[in-house]
Design a protein around this motif. Structure first.
Motif, PDB file in Angstrom:
ATOM      1  N   SER A  30      19.810   3.285  -5.149  1.00  0.00           N
ATOM      2  CA  SER A  30      20.617   3.144  -3.933  1.00  0.00           C
ATOM      3  C   SER A  30      20.372   4.295  -2.968  1.00  0.00           C
ATOM      4  CB  SER A  30      22.104   3.058  -4.282  1.00  0.00           C
ATOM      5  OG  SER A  30      22.519   4.231  -4.970  1.00  0.00           O
ATOM      6  N   ALA A  31      19.781   5.367  -3.455  1.00  0.00           N
ATOM      7  CA  ALA A  31      19.515   6.544  -2.626  1.00  0.00           C
ATOM      8  C   ALA A  31      18.107   6.550  -2.047  1.00  0.00           C
ATOM      9  CB  ALA A  31      19.731   7.818  -3.437  1.00  0.00           C
ATOM     10  N   PHE A  32      17.375   5.462  -2.266  1.00  0.00           N
ATOM     11  CA  PHE A  32      15.977   5.416  -1.828  1.00  0.00           C
ATOM     12  C   PHE A  32      15.703   4.186  -0.975  1.00  0.00           C
ATOM     13  CE2 PHE A  32      14.108   8.818  -4.309  1.00  0.00           C
ATOM     14  CZ  PHE A  32      15.029   9.006  -5.314  1.00  0.00           C
ATOM     15  N   CYS A  33      14.882   4.375   0.052  1.00  0.00           N
ATOM     16  CA  CYS A  33      14.267   3.216   0.687  1.00  0.00           C
ATOM     17  C   CYS A  33      13.045   2.893  -0.174  1.00  0.00           C
ATOM     18  CB  CYS A  33      13.886   3.497   2.135  1.00  0.00           C
ATOM     19  SG  CYS A  33      12.802   4.909   2.373  1.00  0.00           S
ATOM     20  N   MET A  34      12.774   1.628  -0.345  1.00  0.00           N
ATOM     21  CA  MET A  34      11.714   1.216  -1.256  1.00  0.00           C
ATOM     22  C   MET A  34      10.909   0.076  -0.649  1.00  0.00           C
ATOM     23  SD  MET A  34      13.745   1.382  -4.916  1.00  0.00           S
ATOM     24  CE  MET A  34      12.227   1.516  -5.894  1.00  0.00           C
ATOM     25  N   GLY A  35       9.755  -0.144  -1.201  1.00  0.00           N
ATOM     26  CA  GLY A  35       8.938  -1.227  -0.659  1.00  0.00           C
ATOM     27  C   GLY A  35       7.713  -1.492  -1.504  1.00  0.00           C
ATOM     28  N   TRP A  36       6.893  -2.396  -0.995  1.00  0.00           N
ATOM     29  CA  TRP A  36       5.646  -2.792  -1.654  1.00  0.00           C
ATOM     30  C   TRP A  36       4.502  -2.706  -0.646  1.00  0.00           C
ATOM     31  CZ3 TRP A  36       5.740  -4.055  -6.829  1.00  0.00           C
ATOM     32  CH2 TRP A  36       6.984  -4.331  -7.385  1.00  0.00           C
ATOM     33  N   PHE A  37       3.383  -2.228  -1.118  1.00  0.00           N
ATOM     34  CA  PHE A  37       2.166  -2.324  -0.332  1.00  0.00           C
ATOM     35  C   PHE A  37       1.057  -2.831  -1.235  1.00  0.00           C
ATOM     36  CE2 PHE A  37      -0.434   1.334  -1.676  1.00  0.00           C
ATOM     37  CZ  PHE A  37       0.497   2.174  -2.276  1.00  0.00           C
ATOM     38  N   ARG A  38      -0.027  -3.264  -0.645  1.00  0.00           N
ATOM     39  CA  ARG A  38      -1.136  -3.796  -1.430  1.00  0.00           C
ATOM     40  C   ARG A  38      -2.457  -3.302  -0.902  1.00  0.00           C
ATOM     41  NH1 ARG A  38      -0.548 -10.174   0.463  1.00  0.00           N
ATOM     42  NH2 ARG A  38      -1.252  -9.894   2.637  1.00  0.00           N
ATOM     43  N   GLN A  39      -3.432  -3.366  -1.762  1.00  0.00           N
ATOM     44  CA  GLN A  39      -4.793  -3.006  -1.359  1.00  0.00           C
ATOM     45  C   GLN A  39      -5.778  -3.891  -2.098  1.00  0.00           C
ATOM     46  OE1 GLN A  39      -5.916   1.163  -1.645  1.00  0.00           O
ATOM     47  NE2 GLN A  39      -7.399   0.826   0.006  1.00  0.00           N
ATOM     48  N   ALA A  40      -6.610  -4.545  -1.330  1.00  0.00           N
ATOM     49  CA  ALA A  40      -7.680  -5.370  -1.884  1.00  0.00           C
ATOM     50  C   ALA A  40      -8.984  -4.587  -1.782  1.00  0.00           C
ATOM     51  CB  ALA A  40      -7.774  -6.679  -1.110  1.00  0.00           C
ATOM     52  N   PRO A  41      -9.943  -4.889  -2.637  1.00  0.00           N
ATOM     53  CA  PRO A  41     -11.220  -4.173  -2.602  1.00  0.00           C
ATOM     54  C   PRO A  41     -11.874  -4.248  -1.229  1.00  0.00           C
ATOM     55  CG  PRO A  41     -11.061  -5.467  -4.591  1.00  0.00           C
ATOM     56  CD  PRO A  41      -9.889  -5.850  -3.732  1.00  0.00           C
ATOM     57  N   GLY A  42     -12.247  -3.092  -0.715  1.00  0.00           N
ATOM     58  CA  GLY A  42     -12.929  -3.047   0.569  1.00  0.00           C
ATOM     59  C   GLY A  42     -12.029  -3.217   1.782  1.00  0.00           C
ATOM     60  N   LYS A  43     -10.725  -3.272   1.548  1.00  0.00           N
ATOM     61  CA  LYS A  43      -9.789  -3.456   2.663  1.00  0.00           C
ATOM     62  C   LYS A  43      -8.823  -2.282   2.757  1.00  0.00           C
ATOM     63  CE  LYS A  43      -9.893  -8.497   2.811  1.00  0.00           C
ATOM     64  NZ  LYS A  43      -9.062  -9.734   2.845  1.00  0.00           N
ATOM     65  N   GLU A  44      -8.206  -2.154   3.918  1.00  0.00           N
ATOM     66  CA  GLU A  44      -7.202  -1.114   4.133  1.00  0.00           C
ATOM     67  C   GLU A  44      -5.918  -1.455   3.389  1.00  0.00           C
ATOM     68  OE1 GLU A  44      -9.597   1.243   6.316  1.00  0.00           O
ATOM     69  OE2 GLU A  44      -7.470   1.678   6.086  1.00  0.00           O
ATOM     70  N   ARG A  45      -5.175  -0.412   3.076  1.00  0.00           N
ATOM     71  CA  ARG A  45      -3.849  -0.643   2.508  1.00  0.00           C
ATOM     72  C   ARG A  45      -2.971  -1.374   3.518  1.00  0.00           C
ATOM     73  NH1 ARG A  45      -2.398   5.442   1.132  1.00  0.00           N
ATOM     74  NH2 ARG A  45      -3.265   5.556   3.222  1.00  0.00           N
ATOM     75  N   GLU A  46      -2.123  -2.235   3.020  1.00  0.00           N
ATOM     76  CA  GLU A  46      -1.251  -3.022   3.896  1.00  0.00           C
ATOM     77  C   GLU A  46       0.176  -2.958   3.378  1.00  0.00           C
ATOM     78  OE1 GLU A  46      -0.825  -7.593   5.621  1.00  0.00           O
ATOM     79  OE2 GLU A  46      -1.842  -7.243   3.724  1.00  0.00           O
ATOM     80  N   GLY A  47       1.080  -2.526   4.228  1.00  0.00           N
ATOM     81  CA  GLY A  47       2.490  -2.582   3.882  1.00  0.00           C
ATOM     82  C   GLY A  47       2.924  -4.027   3.831  1.00  0.00           C
ATOM     83  N   VAL A  48       3.542  -4.454   2.753  1.00  0.00           N
ATOM     84  CA  VAL A  48       3.926  -5.842   2.566  1.00  0.00           C
ATOM     85  C   VAL A  48       5.391  -6.069   2.916  1.00  0.00           C
ATOM     86  CG1 VAL A  48       4.199  -7.677   0.842  1.00  0.00           C
ATOM     87  CG2 VAL A  48       2.183  -6.200   0.776  1.00  0.00           C
ATOM     88  N   ALA A  49       6.256  -5.254   2.344  1.00  0.00           N
ATOM     89  CA  ALA A  49       7.692  -5.418   2.589  1.00  0.00           C
ATOM     90  C   ALA A  49       8.402  -4.118   2.257  1.00  0.00           C
ATOM     91  CB  ALA A  49       8.259  -6.554   1.738  1.00  0.00           C
ATOM     92  N   LYS A  50       9.529  -3.907   2.912  1.00  0.00           N
ATOM     93  CA  LYS A  50      10.342  -2.742   2.626  1.00  0.00           C
ATOM     94  C   LYS A  50      11.813  -3.116   2.680  1.00  0.00           C
ATOM     95  CE  LYS A  50       8.853  -0.096   6.047  1.00  0.00           C
ATOM     96  NZ  LYS A  50       8.793   1.022   7.037  1.00  0.00           N
ATOM     97  N   ILE A  51      12.626  -2.368   1.946  1.00  0.00           N
ATOM     98  CA  ILE A  51      14.065  -2.594   1.960  1.00  0.00           C
ATOM     99  C   ILE A  51      14.758  -1.243   2.112  1.00  0.00           C
ATOM    100  CG2 ILE A  51      14.191  -2.580  -0.593  1.00  0.00           C
ATOM    101  CD1 ILE A  51      16.455  -4.707  -0.291  1.00  0.00           C
ATOM    102  N   PHE A  52      15.690  -1.196   3.031  1.00  0.00           N
ATOM    103  CA  PHE A  52      16.400   0.041   3.320  1.00  0.00           C
ATOM    104  C   PHE A  52      17.678   0.116   2.491  1.00  0.00           C
ATOM    105  CE2 PHE A  52      13.614   1.283   6.660  1.00  0.00           C
ATOM    106  CZ  PHE A  52      13.183   0.112   7.249  1.00  0.00           C
ATOM    107  N   THR A  53      18.312   1.276   2.507  1.00  0.00           N
ATOM    108  CA  THR A  53      19.507   1.464   1.690  1.00  0.00           C
ATOM    109  C   THR A  53      20.678   0.609   2.168  1.00  0.00           C
ATOM    110  OG1 THR A  53      20.048   3.426   2.994  1.00  0.00           O
ATOM    111  CG2 THR A  53      18.880   3.771   0.909  1.00  0.00           C
TER     112      THR A  53
END
Length: 125
Positions: A30-53
């Motif tokens: 509950s004290a952290f903002c959290m999220g998911w990102f992904r990275q495919a081979p040969g591609k840039e990292r991409e923020g997928v989703a985030k959830i705030f407190t």
């Protein structure tokens, strides 16, 4: 230091669903903002989703309407429900976290200081 332990990756056919989980043992999510990102081979990292407190969420346009991010603070666990999966969703997915008071919460998920080990998601045609 915050430890994040992911589970739930795997292989699925296009149109299928998977759910990723990210446990933060010993942490108060509950004290952290959290999220998911992904990275495919040969591609840039991409923020997928985030959830705030406060429960607010943000999604990348590429997953909007298909993915749902949620958090169960009683279980110290973050989830990513992925529906209608496409081959282009194939990547290694990472959960990440930042202290709610830090400047990182306003940044991209892949810039959060704490991250999991990564879970492979493979979507076949």
């Amino acid at each position: 230091q915050v430890q994040l332990v992911e589970s739930g990756g795997g292989s699925v056919e296009a149109g299928g669903s998977l759910r990723l989980s990210c446990l933060a043992p010993g942490a108060t999510t509950s004290a952290f903002c959290m999220g998911w990102f992904r990275q495919a081979p040969g591609k840039e990292r991409e923020g997928v989703a985030k959830i705030f407190t406060d429960g607010g969420t943000r999604y990348a346009d590429s997953v909007k309407g298909r993915f749902i991010i949620s958090k169960d603070n009683a279980k110290n666990t973050l989830y990513l429900q992925m529906n209608s999966l496409k081959p282009e969703d194939t990547a290694t997915y990472y959960c990440a976290a930042a202290n709610r008071w830090s400047v990182h919460c306003s940044k991209e998920v892949y810039q959060y200081p704490y991250r999991g080990q990564g879970s492979q998601v493979t979507v076949s045609t």
